[in-house]
Write an enzyme that holds these catalytic residues in place. Structure first.
Site, PDB file in Angstrom:
ATOM      1  N   HIS A   1      19.003 -61.409 -96.766  1.00  0.00           N
ATOM      2  CA  HIS A   1      17.958 -62.429 -96.891  1.00  0.00           C
ATOM      3  C   HIS A   1      18.473 -63.717 -97.507  1.00  0.00           C
ATOM      4  O   HIS A   1      17.883 -64.779 -97.306  1.00  0.00           O
ATOM      5  CB  HIS A   1      16.785 -61.897 -97.721  1.00  0.00           C
ATOM      6  CG  HIS A   1      15.953 -60.900 -96.985  1.00  0.00           C
ATOM      7  ND1 HIS A   1      16.264 -59.563 -96.957  1.00  0.00           N
ATOM      8  CD2 HIS A   1      14.856 -61.055 -96.222  1.00  0.00           C
ATOM      9  CE1 HIS A   1      15.369 -58.932 -96.215  1.00  0.00           C
ATOM     10  NE2 HIS A   1      14.504 -59.813 -95.749  1.00  0.00           N
ATOM     11  N   GLY A   2      19.527 -63.649 -98.267  1.00  0.00           N
ATOM     12  CA  GLY A   2      20.014 -64.887 -98.859  1.00  0.00           C
ATOM     13  C   GLY A   2      21.124 -64.655 -99.847  1.00  0.00           C
ATOM     14  O   GLY A   2      21.305 -63.543-100.355  1.00  0.00           O
TER      15      GLY A   2
END
Lengths: 492, 360
Positions: A325-326
């Site tokens: 996700h990041g």
């Protein structure tokens, strides 16, 4: 280009016109491909080069994998594809993060290092299309899918605009065969596609942006502790926002594809009615959870290598799922929390004293999406209680997902439980009402729809009632326009 | 012709939507509302494109709402022959905008900076800076898709009242529901719906209805009093103030070094707002030090009888007629003070006639 824009209305109008014109199927596919590149390029034209690179490399590698019998050479080809795809992802998404941590490590060792300033712009949706092309190469390597000979069909598989930037992550077997024969939406498909597009936009524009984003942004943006009510309202607002934003995008994508006559897989199944975390992951971002299961959890050994190894595999899968996700330790913490909750749930489930077995859902997507079997429960009240507990725990994990840094996340968590005595009241009452109404509505809707589908409910609804509901969503959409931003998952 | 239930539902939805929107639009028009553009990041970005053409005759205007109300763009253009670029943002500090122009190596033009002390001296990262930071971050990323949407939207906005986000967006309507807040919560009350309109050039204008209705003016005055007395304020230490002066001085110097020019302007306020501002932000501590520290010229309305004669209808902003004469006088004073050439020779800047003004 975002679905909630005038540009998209003009764009899809032209695309639909061309797609329904009396043109050869190959020309229509070419139109879709050009439209898809245009859809992507209007954000940042140079990043189309990355799409081309990924497409060409995986197309050629897959063809070679199909021909090659030598295992070493096949592995080499696979490694080449992994290096190109993960290298791109690593540079653009994790380059800055890795450098920051490297500098921090050097600093711990007493070495001061100032890296050259590199402002790396993250190409929109790079995690989505990278995973999609990776699944293709891996499937061809495992000889589960024959290499695609048509560069046009393969390029369209990588680039198909409805799901290019934020999923659903589609497997080659789900989409490429659809490009082989002419597809055009039937009247019912077209209208149902428009309904899904409206529903998705309503979730995104009407609920996520119109009702929740301001509250969530305020609460996660302040640098001081808050009154517990405000902290809870902000976190619950984000819980609703992230679902309506992301599921809204997926619903739009499915609807737009259907208007063109293509079917995309479901990505959400009322996740806030999940009973337990394994159930949650069968219902939340289904195409990612199945991807992680098939290409990470099972290759790591899944649950075939003993109990300890199963827990380790589960944790690795969730940690990498968080990192997908990041590039932030907060996402790692978020993944770790999900890993822990899944592990604890498994521990409870494996206890000798068992509750009566409940039949598993027979739906293929749910069964496929499962990382773990469902928790057996019996009485509906306790099931609802467990669903609420799951929702609350999931909501707590969102704190790390949304907070800009670890300190903010911890401060907010402590505020939620009244641990910090300073209690600043931030939110207007009307904003708290909005969060309350949406949260209750969302939970109620998910619980009632838990084992149903929108299409099944629509089929049983009188047409005039469906039309009025549809009109209400459209009205909210028009009256909430412009208070809206980009989709949250574009940044992933 | 046989239609499937979905098609029938779709047609009904379309009919209800069109009927409802037409009804809503007609209702709003019957209530006397005027069309207004959405003063958002897109409109700001659109005008930002023109900053590289800026000169003394068509400067870039940065500041907060008082610059948007009080600097009449049409009057300026009529006087100088060129239209200024209005980049001021309502409720924000212009410091991030000044810093952005200072960082931009291609910017060599003239800037007029509106000073509203409560906003201009807000600490870095505080709420008044957020909207300004949002815009400066938005402009470099303003994509082709966003430009296209803006192009389409501006034509729709010029036709339909219901597309006005500030007043008729669902969120705005809900916020006007009048739900009381908990004690201790500060929330900016909704302004009267007939307070202002925004033009495509980002000119904010107080409406005729508002100018004629003293109850609306009193309502807005009460809101300003609430804001001034209840809004949470960060303590302004001398070191913080000094760091702000230094930051502004550095930005001004960077612009001047490239051949650009900066002029600070303190716009008129009146009544209790001016009384409070004098107390909370004493001139010698804020305005005078700003001018002294930066070395840039400044025009404070209080120093000129022709600029200080106005009474703002709600104590904080100039009305449209006053904005026109104020702008004309400001141009003349700016020319005298700085030596810049702003007015066209044919429109030699002369004192504005007050006989036609609504001077109170």
């Amino acid at each position: 280009m975002v679905f909630n824009s005038y540009t998209f209305i003009a764009f899809i109008g032209v695309v639909l016109l061309l797609h329904n014109a009396p043109l050869p199927w190959k020309v229509k596919k070419l139109n879709l491909l050009v439209a898809s590149y245009l859809f992507y390029a209007v954000w940042n034209p140079p990043f189309v080069l990355l799409l081309w690179l990924s497409t060409i490399v995986d197309y050629l590698v897959a063809l070679a994998l199909g021909r090659e019998e030598n295992q070493y050479k096949r592995k080499g080809l696979l490694v080449l594809s992994l290096i190109v795809n993960l290298g791109m992802l690593g540079y653009f998404k994790y380059g800055g993060f890795l450098m920051d941590n490297f500098v921090a490590l050097l600093s711990l060792a007493g070495i001061t290092y100032q890296p050259p300033g590199a402002d790396i712009i993250l190409p929109v949706g790079i995690s989505f299309y990278t995973f999609q092309t990776l699944s293709y190469t891996l499937d061809v390597y495992r000889r589960k899918f024959a290499p695609e000979k048509s560069l046009l069909d393969f390029s369209l598989f990588v680039t198909f605009f409805p799901q290019l930037v934020a999923g659903p992550i589609v497997r080659p077997g789900e989409l490429i065969p659809q490009f082989k024969v002419p597809h055009r939406a039937t009247q019912t498909q077209f209208v149902w596609g428009l309904f899904l597009l409206t529903l998705g936009l309503f979730m995104k524009v009407g609920i996520a942006d119109g009702m929740l984003s301001e509250t969530s942004d305020s609460v996660f943006g302040v640098p001081f502790p808050l009154h517990p009510l405000d902290a809870w309202a902000g976190v619950l607002a984000f819980s609703g926002q992230i679902f309506c934003d992301f599921a809204g995008y997926s619903t739009c994508a499915i609807g737009v594809a259907l208007c063109l006559g293509f079917v995309l897989p479901d990505n959400f199944r009322y996740p806030y009615a999940a009973i337990g975390f394994s159930d949650f992951w069968r219902r939340w971002h289904i195409t990612l959870s199945t991807w992680l299961r098939d290409y990470l959890y099972i290759p790591l050994g899944g649950n075939r290598l003993g109990t300890t190894r199963t827990y380790i595999n589960l944790m690795i899968t969730m940690l990498l799922g968080g990192l997908w996700h990041g590039a932030s330790w907060n996402f790692v913490v978020w993944g770790a929390l999900h890993g822990v909750f899944l592990g604890v749930e498994r521990l409870f489930r494996d206890r000798p004293a068992r509750l009566p077995e409940m039949p598993l859902a027979t739906d293929t997507v749910i069964t496929q999406a499962s990382l773990l079997p469902a928790i057996p429960m019996s009485r509906s009240v306790s099931r609802f209680g467990l669903a609420l507990l799951t929702f609350l725990l999931v909501t707590l994990t969102w704190v790390f997902f949304r907070a800009p840094d670890f300190g903010t996340a911890m401060r907010l968590l402590l505020s939620m439980f009244g641990v910090i005595p300073v209690q600043i009241k931030l939110l207007a009452t009307i904003d708290m009402y909005k969060v309350f109404v949406v949260t209750v509505g969302l939970l109620g809707c998910h619980w009632l729809m838990r084992d149903k589908s929108v299409v099944a409910v629509a089929e049983r609804t009188p047409w005039w009632l469906l039309g009025l509901g549809w009109a209400a969503m459209l009205l909210v959409l028009v009256l909430t326009q412009k208070s809206t931003g980009s989709f949250i998952y574009f940044q992933f | 012709m046989h239609y499937s239930p979905y098609v029938k539902a779709g047609l009904l939805a379309l009919a209800v939507l069109i009927g409802s929107l037409a009804g809503w639009e007609l209702y709003l028009r019957s209530q006397g509302f005027e069309l207004s553009y959405n003063d958002d990041e897109d409109l700001w970005a659109y005008h930002h494109q023109q900053v590289y053409e800026a000169s003394a005759a068509n400067p870039v205007l940065i500041g907060s709402s008082r610059m948007k109300f009080g600097l009449d763009l049409a009057t300026w253009e009529a006087t100088s022959g060129l239209a200024p670029t209005q980049l001021s943002l309502v409720g924000t500090s212009p410091r991030p905008l000044l810093a952005d122009l200072a960082r931009d190596k291609d910017f060599k033009g003239t800037v007029l900076v509106g000073i509203t002390e409560g906003l201009f001296f807000a600490p870095s990262g505080s709420y008044p800076e957020q909207q300004a930071n949002k815009c400066t971050a938005y402009y470099p990323k303003w994509s082709i898709a966003q430009r296209t949407s803006f192009f389409l939207n501006r034509h729709l906005e010029s036709q339909f009242l219901f597309l006005d986000v500030e007043r008729f967006n669902l969120r705005s309507l809900l916020n006007r529901a009048g739900v009381a807040n908990r004690p201790g919560v500060f929330a900016l009350p909704a302004f009267p719906m007939k307070f202002v309109t925004d033009g495509f050039n980002r000119q904010t204008t107080i409406t005729k209805d508002f100018m004629a209705d003293t109850s609306l003016q009193n309502e807005q005055r009460a809101i300003w009093m609430y804001v001034f007395t209840k809004a949470p304020k960060a303590p302004m230490s001398d070191s913080l103030l000094t760091s702000i002066f230094n930051e502004v001085k550095s930005d001004v110097a960077r612009i001047q070094k490239r051949g650009g020019q900066v002029l600070f302007v303190r716009m008129p306020t009146s009544g209790k707002v001016w009384e409070l501002e004098k107390q909370v932000f004493p001139r010698e501590k804020y305005w005078d030090r700003l001018i002294a520290k930066t070395g840039a010229p400044g025009i404070h309305f209080q120093d000129y009888p022709e600029l200080s004669k106005y009474e703002c209808p709600e104590w904080s902003h100039l009305g449209p007629a006053d904005a026109r004469t104020f702008t004309k006088d400001l141009i003349r004073i700016a020319e005298q003070k700085t030596g810049w050439r702003i007015a066209r020779p044919s429109v030699a800047a002369t004192p504005a006639h007050t006989s036609t003004l609504a001077v109170r």
